[in-house]
Scaffold this active site. Structure first.
Site, mmCIF file in Angstrom:
data_model
loop_
_atom_site.group_PDB
_atom_site.id
_atom_site.type_symbol
_atom_site.label_atom_id
_atom_site.label_comp_id
_atom_site.label_asym_id
_atom_site.label_seq_id
_atom_site.Cartn_x
_atom_site.Cartn_y
_atom_site.Cartn_z
ATOM 1 N N CYS A 1 -1.479 18.065 -23.191
ATOM 2 C CA CYS A 1 -2.540 18.993 -22.771
ATOM 3 C C CYS A 1 -3.606 19.195 -23.842
ATOM 4 C CB CYS A 1 -1.938 20.332 -22.370
ATOM 5 S SG CYS A 1 -0.638 20.179 -21.144
ATOM 6 N N HIS B 1 -7.455 25.269 -22.296
ATOM 7 C CA HIS B 1 -6.608 24.489 -21.386
ATOM 8 C C HIS B 1 -6.057 25.435 -20.312
ATOM 9 C CE1 HIS B 1 -3.423 22.294 -19.646
ATOM 10 N NE2 HIS B 1 -2.461 22.874 -20.337
ATOM 11 N N ASN C 1 -2.073 23.333 -13.389
ATOM 12 C CA ASN C 1 -2.216 22.791 -14.740
ATOM 13 C C ASN C 1 -2.367 21.272 -14.639
ATOM 14 O OD1 ASN C 1 -1.729 21.724 -17.275
ATOM 15 N ND2 ASN C 1 -0.033 23.108 -17.755
HETATM 16 N N1 ACO Z 1 9.897 31.220 -8.081
HETATM 17 C C1 ACO Z 1 10.701 32.316 -8.076
HETATM 18 N N2 ACO Z 1 11.498 32.636 -9.101
HETATM 19 C C2 ACO Z 1 11.467 31.834 -10.180
HETATM 20 C C3 ACO Z 1 10.657 30.683 -10.261
HETATM 21 C C4 ACO Z 1 9.858 30.384 -9.155
HETATM 22 N N3 ACO Z 1 9.027 29.316 -9.120
HETATM 23 N N4 ACO Z 1 10.845 30.102 -11.460
HETATM 24 C C5 ACO Z 1 11.744 30.851 -12.131
HETATM 25 N N5 ACO Z 1 12.129 31.893 -11.342
HETATM 26 C C6 ACO Z 1 13.070 32.955 -11.652
HETATM 27 C C7 ACO Z 1 14.059 32.583 -12.717
HETATM 28 O O1 ACO Z 1 15.168 31.903 -12.173
HETATM 29 C C8 ACO Z 1 14.450 33.933 -13.274
HETATM 30 O O2 ACO Z 1 15.355 34.540 -12.406
HETATM 31 P P1 ACO Z 1 16.519 35.486 -12.994
HETATM 32 O O3 ACO Z 1 15.807 36.623 -13.664
HETATM 33 O O4 ACO Z 1 17.260 35.863 -11.776
HETATM 34 O O5 ACO Z 1 17.287 34.631 -13.958
HETATM 35 C C9 ACO Z 1 13.130 34.728 -13.174
HETATM 36 O O6 ACO Z 1 12.334 34.057 -12.184
HETATM 37 C C10 ACO Z 1 12.365 34.754 -14.469
HETATM 38 O O7 ACO Z 1 12.301 33.424 -14.984
HETATM 39 P P2 ACO Z 1 11.597 33.072 -16.321
HETATM 40 O O8 ACO Z 1 11.734 31.615 -16.612
HETATM 41 O O9 ACO Z 1 12.076 34.054 -17.354
HETATM 42 O O10 ACO Z 1 10.094 33.416 -15.930
HETATM 43 P P3 ACO Z 1 8.874 33.627 -16.857
HETATM 44 O O11 ACO Z 1 8.360 34.987 -16.709
HETATM 45 O O12 ACO Z 1 9.117 33.109 -18.250
HETATM 46 O O13 ACO Z 1 7.815 32.670 -16.161
HETATM 47 C C11 ACO Z 1 6.777 30.573 -16.557
HETATM 48 C C12 ACO Z 1 8.049 31.281 -16.138
HETATM 49 C C13 ACO Z 1 5.692 30.896 -15.543
HETATM 50 C C14 ACO Z 1 7.014 29.092 -16.587
HETATM 51 C C15 ACO Z 1 6.387 31.108 -17.963
HETATM 52 O O14 ACO Z 1 7.457 30.996 -18.852
HETATM 53 C C16 ACO Z 1 5.217 30.444 -18.516
HETATM 54 O O15 ACO Z 1 4.112 30.636 -18.065
HETATM 55 N N6 ACO Z 1 5.396 29.646 -19.590
HETATM 56 C C17 ACO Z 1 4.335 28.916 -20.181
HETATM 57 C C18 ACO Z 1 4.600 27.506 -19.933
HETATM 58 C C19 ACO Z 1 3.453 26.751 -19.350
HETATM 59 O O16 ACO Z 1 2.416 27.245 -18.980
HETATM 60 N N7 ACO Z 1 3.689 25.469 -19.302
HETATM 61 C C20 ACO Z 1 2.744 24.584 -18.749
HETATM 62 C C21 ACO Z 1 2.946 23.257 -19.307
HETATM 63 S S1 ACO Z 1 2.693 23.262 -20.960
HETATM 64 C C22 ACO Z 1 1.137 23.403 -21.273
HETATM 65 O O17 ACO Z 1 0.297 23.112 -20.485
HETATM 66 C C23 ACO Z 1 0.857 23.930 -22.542
#
Ligand code: ACO
Length: 321
Positions: free
Chosen positions: A111, A248, A278
């Site tokens: 990215c 990004h 993304n």
């Molecule tokens: N739909 C519903 N529930 C979900 C989903 C989904 N798609 N995905 C995860 N969950 C659930 C999990 O199972 C968890 O459930 P639990 O509490 O019962 O265990 C709950 O939601 C919370 O999950 P987390 O993984 O803790 O969610 P988080 O708030 O961290 O959000 C996310 C996840 C959106 C991926 C976040 O961590 C994030 O934005 N990270 C940044 C990563 C990113 O943007 N990467 C892109 C690629 S890298 C780049 O471009 C730099």
């Protein structure tokens, strides 16, 4: 002499997959995805490839710049998702658009790819080794996504963006920063799609994108403001001098957090991940093209660009539009 962007272009595939469509294949909802990420839809390649999307975006950028393909000296194409190892996607684009005088190479920086090719293009121009450089970010991430993993498949989309960078004696402002931390590489990985001996790649989860979302989030919201401050300090500018911060487009919450850490409102942080998700290396040039074509960019404005992603890699640059 440094370069100035004199034209932009972009292309996204026609097929749109909404959050509701995804909720039919994994246990998720439009509400969860849009609240946590800001994404509502993404465009997914059918017949399109990195090369076909990149060539369309590049053609539009050249047209926008009023520059013929023969004038291009160098094509730098940022991608991690080309469907062949070689020839490089840049060389295939060179053929497609008829840039008969151009050298071409691909750059793998996930990215941070578009930021990296922008900096490389500027370096070639500064060194007097090129006058007109075609910069492209193009990705087909849908190939690498595990469509059964709700933690990742909701995030990504396909597309391409391009910009023409040309030596310009009147361009004066440019400062850059580029960093990497291989020790944290494990937080965001995708192994080879061509593993020796692997009979059924679809059963090997390491061949899909795997991510520790929380680690990636922490990394982005810490390192991006640092890199922005670093380039502004080098340029002897403050955040108030900047018209637009083009980050990004990974996640709206990352952008909100970066804005807050820089003590700024969201007005100068444009975003379009609602429509595209993304798109990795393509996200900044697609955004840049939308800003350019909608008349939001004015000559003389100072812009900050910041990329961050797998590697880990991150950086920023400040330049004059
Ligand atoms: N739909 C519903 N529930 C979900 C989903 C989904 N798609 N995905 C995860 N969950 C659930 C999990 O199972 C968890 O459930 P639990 O509490 O019962 O265990 C709950 O939601 C919370 O999950 P987390 O993984 O803790 O969610 P988080 O708030 O961290 O959000 C996310 C996840 C959106 C991926 C976040 O961590 C994030 O934005 N990270 C940044 C990563 C990113 O943007 N990467 C892109 C690629 S890298 C780049 O471009 C730099």
């Amino acid at each position: 002499m440094i370069g100035r962007i004199c034209g932009t272009g972009s292309y996204v595939p026609e097929k749109i997959v909404s959050n509701d469509d995804l909720a039919k294949i994994v246990d998720t909802s439009d509400e969860w995805i849009s609240e946590r990420t800001g994404v509502r839809r993404r465009h997914i390649a059918g017949q399109d490839t990195v090369v076909s999307m990149a060539a369309k975006a590049a053609g539009r950028a050249l047209e926008n710049a009023g520059i013929s393909p023969e004038e291009v000296d160098l094509i730098l194409l940022a991608t991690s998702t080309s469907n062949v190892i070689f020839p490089s996607a840049a060389c295939s684009v060179q053929k497609e658009i008829g840039a008969v005088n151009a050298g071409g190479l691909d750059v793998s920086a996930a990215c941070t790819g578009f930021l990296s090719v922008y900096q490389m293009g500027q370096a070639y121009i500064q060194a007097g080794m090129a006058r007109t450089v075609l910069l492209i970010g193009a990705e087909c991430l849908s190939r690498l996504v595990n469509w059964e993993d709700r933690g990742t498949c909701i995030l990504f989309g396909d597309g391409a963006g391009a910009a023409v960078l040309q030596a310009d004696a009147s361009a004066s402002c440019l400062q850059t920063a580029l960093h990497s931390d291989g020790a944290k590489g494990w937080t965001l990985t995708c192994d080879s799609r061509h593993k020796e001996g692997a009979k059924d790649l679809s059963k090997d989860l390491s061949t899909y994108i795997r991510m520790d979302g929380k680690e990636v989030f922490k990394f982005a919201v810490t390192k991006v403001p640092e890199a922005v401050r670093e380039v502004l300090k080098k340029a002897e500018l403050s955040v108030d001098d900047i018209s637009w911060f083009l980050l990004h487009q990974a996640n709206i919450r990352i952008i909100e957090s970066v804005a807050k850490r820089l003590r700024l409102g969201m007005e100068r942080f444009p975003s379009n991940m609602e429509e595209y998700g993304n798109t990795s290396a393509a996200s900044i040039p697609i955004l840049l093209d939308e800003m350019n074509r909608s008349g939001k960019l004015e000559r003389g404005q100072k812009l900050v660009m910041s990329g961050f992603g797998a590697g880990l890699t991150w950086g920023a640059c400040v330049f004059e539009w």
